[in-house]
Design an enzyme around this catalytic site. Structure first.
Site, PDB file in Angstrom:
ATOM      1  N   ASP A  21      49.463  84.315  88.915  1.00 16.48           N
ATOM      2  CA  ASP A  21      48.520  84.150  90.015  1.00 16.48           C
ATOM      3  C   ASP A  21      48.395  82.631  90.251  1.00 16.48           C
ATOM      4  O   ASP A  21      48.728  81.825  89.373  1.00 16.48           O
ATOM      5  CB  ASP A  21      47.177  84.757  89.601  1.00 16.48           C
ATOM      6  N   TYR A  23      45.477  80.549  92.335  1.00 19.57           N
ATOM      7  CA  TYR A  23      44.185  79.849  92.313  1.00 19.57           C
ATOM      8  C   TYR A  23      43.333  80.293  91.127  1.00 19.57           C
ATOM      9  O   TYR A  23      43.092  81.467  90.930  1.00 19.57           O
ATOM     10  CB  TYR A  23      43.434  80.078  93.632  1.00 19.57           C
ATOM     11  N   SER A 131      50.717  85.436  94.926  1.00 19.46           N
ATOM     12  CA  SER A 131      49.387  84.944  95.304  1.00 19.46           C
ATOM     13  C   SER A 131      48.891  85.488  96.629  1.00 19.46           C
ATOM     14  O   SER A 131      49.670  85.795  97.536  1.00 19.46           O
ATOM     15  CB  SER A 131      49.453  83.413  95.381  1.00 19.46           C
ATOM     16  N   ASN A 132      47.561  85.518  96.727  1.00 20.01           N
ATOM     17  CA  ASN A 132      46.907  85.790  98.008  1.00 20.01           C
ATOM     18  C   ASN A 132      47.123  84.647  99.000  1.00 20.01           C
ATOM     19  O   ASN A 132      46.970  84.840 100.209  1.00 20.01           O
ATOM     20  CB  ASN A 132      45.392  85.911  97.793  1.00 20.01           C
TER      21      ASN A 132
HETATM   22  C1  LAC Z   1      45.560  84.232  94.193  1.00 20.27           C
HETATM   23  C2  LAC Z   1      44.065  84.321  93.982  1.00 20.27           C
HETATM   24  C3  LAC Z   1      43.592  85.703  93.788  1.00 20.27           C
HETATM   25  O1  LAC Z   1      46.174  83.168  94.021  1.00 20.27           O
HETATM   26  O2  LAC Z   1      43.712  83.577  92.871  1.00 20.27           O
HETATM   27  O3  LAC Z   1      46.119  85.269  94.551  1.00 20.27           O
END
Ligand code: LAC
Length: 236
Positions: A21, A23, A131-132
């Site tokens: 992931d 963030y 990631s989002n």
């Molecule tokens: C991402 C967030 C959920 O990077 O932290 O997907």
């Protein structure tokens, strides 16, 4: 070596691919609070509200079938939080708040963990981000942290236009890497993200940086760590 460490190693020694992931896991977004402190009387409450709304909006939009990218979700959540907290944000403050998501620092344990993994006999260069974040956000943060060349795959939910924890997102890791799900280790600091990946069938390691309590979503992590320092050793 203790029996439990041996058992753990034998469990993880089938992994050949690691996805992270972004963030809160690789990138430290606490600079957001610093930016907020300059204009808010209650920066902690403001940031907590913004981050909660940012996730809620990603989930709500996924349920509504109304995807917009994470930059837009973040901007909408920021504007709604400013309304709720009765904070006037001028254009410059808005820009600074959002920039904290574009230019976070990497956590100090990240470069060394990536070095160790890249020397691992099975994993090597089979490292990715899932990631989002939008492709543009991820490109900016990777350039800013000088980590662009560390990942073979940088995968954004934008490819499937739905947010984590939709199974469609975790499926991107399987499609891109060509590894079966049980050979992919997914590492995230978000317990809900780990639950989504585990429900999909990836192997999971919850990076519990903040000492949070577990979530109860019916899909527990395979392993929990508090820092990335020894992650390569886990893989045997
Ligand atoms: C991402 C967030 C959920 O990077 O932290 O997907």
């Amino acid at each position: 070596m203790s029996k439990s460490v041996n058992l753990l190693r034998s469990f993880f020694d089938r992994m050949d691919t690691v996805f992270f992931d972004a963030y809160g896991t690789l990138f430290d977004v606490s600079g957001v609070a610093t930016a907020c402190a300059a204009v808010c009387s209650r920066p902690d409450a403001f940031v907590a509200g913004w981050r909660r709304r940012q996730l809620e909006y990603s989930w709500l939009r996924s349920l509504m079938g109304r995807y917009v990218d994470f930059e837009q979700v973040s901007a909408d959540a920021l504007a709604a939080t400013a309304d709720a907290e009765r904070v006037e944000l001028d254009e410059e403050a808005r820009r600074q708040f959002l920039a904290a998501w574009l230019r976070p620092a990497a956590f100090p344990d990240v470069p060394c963990a990536l070095d160790d993994l890249s020397q691992h006999s099975r994993v090597g260069s089979r490292l990715g981000i899932l990631s989002n974040g939008s492709p543009a956000m991820l490109a900016t943060v990777l350039e800013h942290t000088d980590l662009s060349n560390r990942f073979r795959w940088v995968l954004s939910v934008d490819a499937v236009k739905v947010y984590k924890p939709s199974p469609a997102v975790y499926g991107l890791a399987v499609q891109a890497s060509g590894s079966p799900r049980e050979r992919i280790l997914f590492v995230s600091s978000n317990a809900w993200d780990i639950a989504g990946a585990a429900a999909f069938g990836l192997r999971t390691c919850w990076l519990n940086r903040a000492g949070a309590t577990s979530e109860r979503l019916g899909a527990a992590p395979d392993h929990v760590i508090s820092t990335l320092a020894n992650i390569a050793e886990l893989l045997g």
